[in-house]
Motif scaffolding. Structure first.
Motif, PDB file in Angstrom:
ATOM      1  N   UNK A 161       6.443  -5.582 -19.343  1.00  0.00           N
ATOM      2  CA  UNK A 161       5.747  -4.322 -19.194  1.00  0.00           C
ATOM      3  C   UNK A 161       4.656  -4.467 -18.003  1.00  0.00           C
ATOM      4  N   UNK A 162       3.910  -5.537 -18.053  1.00  0.00           N
ATOM      5  CA  UNK A 162       2.843  -5.916 -17.330  1.00  0.00           C
ATOM      6  C   UNK A 162       3.501  -5.980 -15.862  1.00  0.00           C
ATOM      7  N   UNK A 163       4.610  -6.726 -15.851  1.00  0.00           N
ATOM      8  CA  UNK A 163       5.134  -6.735 -14.252  1.00  0.00           C
ATOM      9  C   UNK A 163       5.716  -5.440 -13.739  1.00  0.00           C
ATOM     10  N   UNK A 164       6.250  -4.474 -14.561  1.00  0.00           N
ATOM     11  CA  UNK A 164       6.873  -3.359 -14.170  1.00  0.00           C
ATOM     12  C   UNK A 164       5.756  -2.391 -13.866  1.00  0.00           C
ATOM     13  N   UNK A 165       4.654  -2.391 -14.547  1.00  0.00           N
ATOM     14  CA  UNK A 165       3.492  -1.491 -14.175  1.00  0.00           C
ATOM     15  C   UNK A 165       3.002  -1.900 -12.930  1.00  0.00           C
ATOM     16  N   UNK A 166       2.739  -3.361 -12.545  1.00  0.00           N
ATOM     17  CA  UNK A 166       2.104  -3.894 -11.266  1.00  0.00           C
ATOM     18  C   UNK A 166       3.248  -3.450 -10.394  1.00  0.00           C
ATOM     19  N   UNK A 167       4.588  -3.337 -10.549  1.00  0.00           N
ATOM     20  CA  UNK A 167       5.718  -3.162  -9.473  1.00  0.00           C
ATOM     21  C   UNK A 167       5.597  -1.559  -9.051  1.00  0.00           C
ATOM     22  N   UNK A 168       5.137  -0.611 -10.150  1.00  0.00           N
ATOM     23  CA  UNK A 168       5.002   0.540  -9.822  1.00  0.00           C
ATOM     24  C   UNK A 168       3.690   0.858  -8.935  1.00  0.00           C
ATOM     25  N   UNK A 169       2.764   0.201  -9.304  1.00  0.00           N
ATOM     26  CA  UNK A 169       1.411   0.208  -8.692  1.00  0.00           C
ATOM     27  C   UNK A 169       1.548  -0.107  -7.198  1.00  0.00           C
ATOM     28  N   UNK A 170       2.265  -1.310  -7.031  1.00  0.00           N
ATOM     29  CA  UNK A 170       2.429  -1.579  -5.655  1.00  0.00           C
ATOM     30  C   UNK A 170       3.135  -0.755  -4.668  1.00  0.00           C
ATOM     31  N   UNK A 171       4.007   0.089  -5.397  1.00  0.00           N
ATOM     32  CA  UNK A 171       4.799   1.096  -4.694  1.00  0.00           C
ATOM     33  C   UNK A 171       3.973   2.091  -4.429  1.00  0.00           C
ATOM     34  N   UNK A 172       2.950   2.452  -5.313  1.00  0.00           N
ATOM     35  CA  UNK A 172       1.929   3.628  -5.047  1.00  0.00           C
ATOM     36  C   UNK A 172       0.806   3.109  -3.792  1.00  0.00           C
ATOM     37  N   UNK A 173       0.489   1.913  -4.004  1.00  0.00           N
ATOM     38  CA  UNK A 173      -0.356   1.621  -3.035  1.00  0.00           C
ATOM     39  C   UNK A 173       0.185   1.469  -1.550  1.00  0.00           C
ATOM     40  N   UNK A 174       1.311   1.083  -1.401  1.00  0.00           N
ATOM     41  CA  UNK A 174       2.099   1.027  -0.217  1.00  0.00           C
ATOM     42  C   UNK A 174       2.039   2.178   0.582  1.00  0.00           C
ATOM     43  N   UNK A 175       1.812   3.481  -0.121  1.00  0.00           N
ATOM     44  CA  UNK A 175       1.773   4.748   0.532  1.00  0.00           C
ATOM     45  C   UNK A 175       0.469   4.946   1.056  1.00  0.00           C
ATOM     46  N   UNK A 176      -0.623   4.286   0.586  1.00  0.00           N
ATOM     47  CA  UNK A 176      -1.817   4.574   1.194  1.00  0.00           C
ATOM     48  C   UNK A 176      -2.151   3.768   2.748  1.00  0.00           C
ATOM     49  N   UNK A 177      -2.781   4.682   3.574  1.00  0.00           N
ATOM     50  CA  UNK A 177      -3.127   4.111   4.751  1.00  0.00           C
ATOM     51  C   UNK A 177      -3.798   2.846   4.976  1.00  0.00           C
ATOM     52  N   UNK A 178      -4.718   2.709   3.980  1.00  0.00           N
ATOM     53  CA  UNK A 178      -5.760   1.654   3.956  1.00  0.00           C
ATOM     54  C   UNK A 178      -4.894   0.366   3.385  1.00  0.00           C
ATOM     55  N   UNK A 179      -3.729   0.297   2.806  1.00  0.00           N
ATOM     56  CA  UNK A 179      -3.117  -0.718   2.497  1.00  0.00           C
ATOM     57  C   UNK A 179      -1.855  -1.017   3.473  1.00  0.00           C
ATOM     58  N   UNK A 180      -1.790  -0.650   4.728  1.00  0.00           N
ATOM     59  CA  UNK A 180      -0.700  -0.876   5.616  1.00  0.00           C
ATOM     60  C   UNK A 180      -1.521  -1.225   6.870  1.00  0.00           C
ATOM     61  N   UNK A 181      -0.634  -2.092   7.573  1.00  0.00           N
ATOM     62  CA  UNK A 181      -1.300  -2.891   8.863  1.00  0.00           C
ATOM     63  C   UNK A 181      -0.155  -2.490   9.965  1.00  0.00           C
ATOM     64  N   UNK A 182      -0.752  -2.531  11.309  1.00  0.00           N
ATOM     65  CA  UNK A 182       0.199  -2.161  12.356  1.00  0.00           C
ATOM     66  C   UNK A 182       1.272  -3.337  12.440  1.00  0.00           C
ATOM     67  N   UNK A 183       2.473  -2.774  12.883  1.00  0.00           N
ATOM     68  CA  UNK A 183       3.524  -3.673  13.326  1.00  0.00           C
ATOM     69  C   UNK A 183       3.236  -4.398  14.548  1.00  0.00           C
ATOM     70  N   UNK A 184       3.476  -5.571  14.799  1.00  0.00           N
ATOM     71  CA  UNK A 184       3.209  -6.140  16.117  1.00  0.00           C
ATOM     72  C   UNK A 184       4.457  -6.262  17.090  1.00  0.00           C
ATOM     73  N   UNK A 185       5.052  -4.988  17.117  1.00  0.00           N
ATOM     74  CA  UNK A 185       6.367  -4.883  18.052  1.00  0.00           C
ATOM     75  C   UNK A 185       6.384  -3.761  18.889  1.00  0.00           C
ATOM     76  N   UNK A 186       7.150  -3.467  19.664  1.00  0.00           N
ATOM     77  CA  UNK A 186       7.187  -2.408  20.607  1.00  0.00           C
ATOM     78  C   UNK A 186       7.996  -1.259  20.026  1.00  0.00           C
TER      79      UNK A 186
END
Length: 444
Positions: A161-186
């Motif tokens: 259950x803890x793993x599933x909650x962490x997985x959903x939390x990761x999915x939510x954090x990935x939508x925040x701009x603060x937790x995203x970095x630029x891709x180093x490609x063109x």
């Protein structure tokens, strides 16, 4: 004198043979001195039956109606009617609820016992005659699917259950701009793309810590799914469960999306991007994994069963709701002909649904006097329609909840009695000589 005596386990009843002949197709009307139940010495008929409900049986021959005492079990009384050959159509209307309520109660109890076990099976109950591989497979299956089977199972499911909650939390954090970095490609989208969210998802990637967490969580959940597939007694039944299908789809979607993220530089914004969006939709299926947390929760199981048992009432509600939605959509379209608020019937249907559910987005609303009248009637009818099945659903939930309490009490008492008897059984078995055991086995 046409009186006869009927003895039921020592309780003697005296009645008239003439009254019994009022219903000749029943068992009491057909008894004679030649039948096996007649005792010549006592001049009476003996039946090994419970006498508590026989008063009601004799009242039927006198009045033509069957009444049920409040102290009699309905199931026991039904068996008595079958034994004496009395049709159930003679049950009085005042006793219909007491008699037929049994069927509904038994349906509720059967549904609960199908979803939630009532007995506790210890791991020692595994068949020792089977192979070691089969025993290990059975124990593993119980560990993966039965949270109450052992302490290790409780720890494992808590970790899962803890793993599933962490997985959903990761999915939510990935939508925040603060937790995203630029891709180093063109391979990036320019500002001509209208959607800012789309540009952020394409031009940036999740933080590497989130990617690692996502990888670890999905690896654990994929291994758990594979183990359940390997130890499942019947794969056909396994794939009938919607939750198992959700697990497979979400695991597949996550692995494919992680692969697409690694191959971002070789993708172009076009057909391949559409494919990645499809798998991105599957990627969001991980949210549905939270439904597995309710699988082993008895309270959520009771809520599910109560809604399922109210499916007939809910279908009637949906049918009536759909009819009134179409009716009020047509009324509002005609009432607002002078204005352009409701341009077509589909916009009117949308307004009718939102108004009847009392959501009221405010994107479309009437502006004429006749439109106000239609809108008022639409809102009132919506409230009445939605409120009607609430009483039925809450009543079903109350019944399921009460029977679940009885199940839990029966489970605890059975487990307590088993633990009290087990030491006595071990003590008595230790005192039995091997010779006695062999003789007993040979005799059996």
């Amino acid at each position: 004198m046409d009186t006869i005596k009927i003895n039921l386990r020592g309780t003697v009843f005296t009645t008239s043979q003439r009254i019994l002949q009022n219903y000749p197709d029943t068992k009491l009307a057909s008894i004679t001195h030649q039948c096996d139940n007649y005792i010549t010495e006592k001049d009476e008929y003996f039946f090994d039956r419970n006498p508590s409900s026989f008063h009601n049986i004799l009242d039927f021959y006198a009045t033509g109606k069957i009444h049920i005492s409040c102290t009699i079990c309905a199931e026991s009384f039904r068996e008595e009617l079958i034994f004496w050959g009395i049709p159930m159509k003679y049950i009085s209307k005042c006793c219909w609820k007491a008699f037929y309520q049994l069927d509904e109660d038994m349906d509720v109890l059967e549904n609960i016992l199908m979803r939630l076990k009532c007995c506790h099976e210890s791991p020692d109950g595994v068949d020792n005659s089977s192979s070691t591989r089969h025993r290990l497979r059975t124990r593993m299956w119980r560990l993966l699917t039965e949270v109450q089977s052992s302490t290790l199972a409780k720890v494992f499911h808590s970790f899962l259950a803890l793993v599933m909650i962490v997985s959903v939390l990761v999915y939510a954090l990935e939508t925040l701009e603060e937790f995203r970095v630029d891709r180093h490609d063109d391979n990036k989208l320019d500002s001509n793309t209208s959607s800012v969210k789309l540009r952020r998802l394409w031009n940036t990637s999740p933080h590497h810590i989130l990617i690692i967490l996502d990888f670890v969580c999905n690896t654990i959940l994929t291994l758990e799914l594979a183990l359940r597939m390997f130890t499942c007694p019947c794969l056909k039944s396994f794939w009938k469960s919607p939750l198992n299908i959700i697990d497979l789809v979400s695991c597949t979607g996550i692995w494919v999306c992680l692969s697409f993220g690694q191959a971002h530089t070789s993708l172009t914004y076009g057909p391949l991007w559409i494919i990645s969006c499809v798998f991105g939709f599957l990627y969001s299926f991980r949210i549905l994994r939270l439904l597995r947390l309710f699988r082993y929760n008895s309270g959520m199981q009771i809520l599910y069963l109560s809604i399922k048992s109210s499916s007939r009432e809910l279908c009637l509600l949906a049918s009536a709701f759909a009819c009134f939605v179409i009716i009020f959509a047509g009324f509002i379209y005609v009432a607002e002909l002078e204005v352009d608020t409701f341009t077509d019937m589909f916009v009117s249907l949308w307004w009718s649904v939102i108004t009847m559910t009392t959501v009221g987005y405010g994107d479309h609303f009437p502006t004429t006097g006749m439109g106000f009248v239609v809108g008022t009637a639409c809102a009132i009818v919506g409230i009445l329609l939605i409120a009607l099945p609430v009483a039925v659903t809450s009543s079903n939930f109350h019944d399921f909840n009460m029977f679940n309490k009885y199940r839990i009490r029966h489970f605890l008492l059975s487990k307590q009695k088993t633990e009290e008897i087990r030491p006595c059984l071990k003590l008595s078995s230790s005192k039995v000589k091997p010779v006695d055991i062999d003789r007993h086995t040979a005799f059996m």
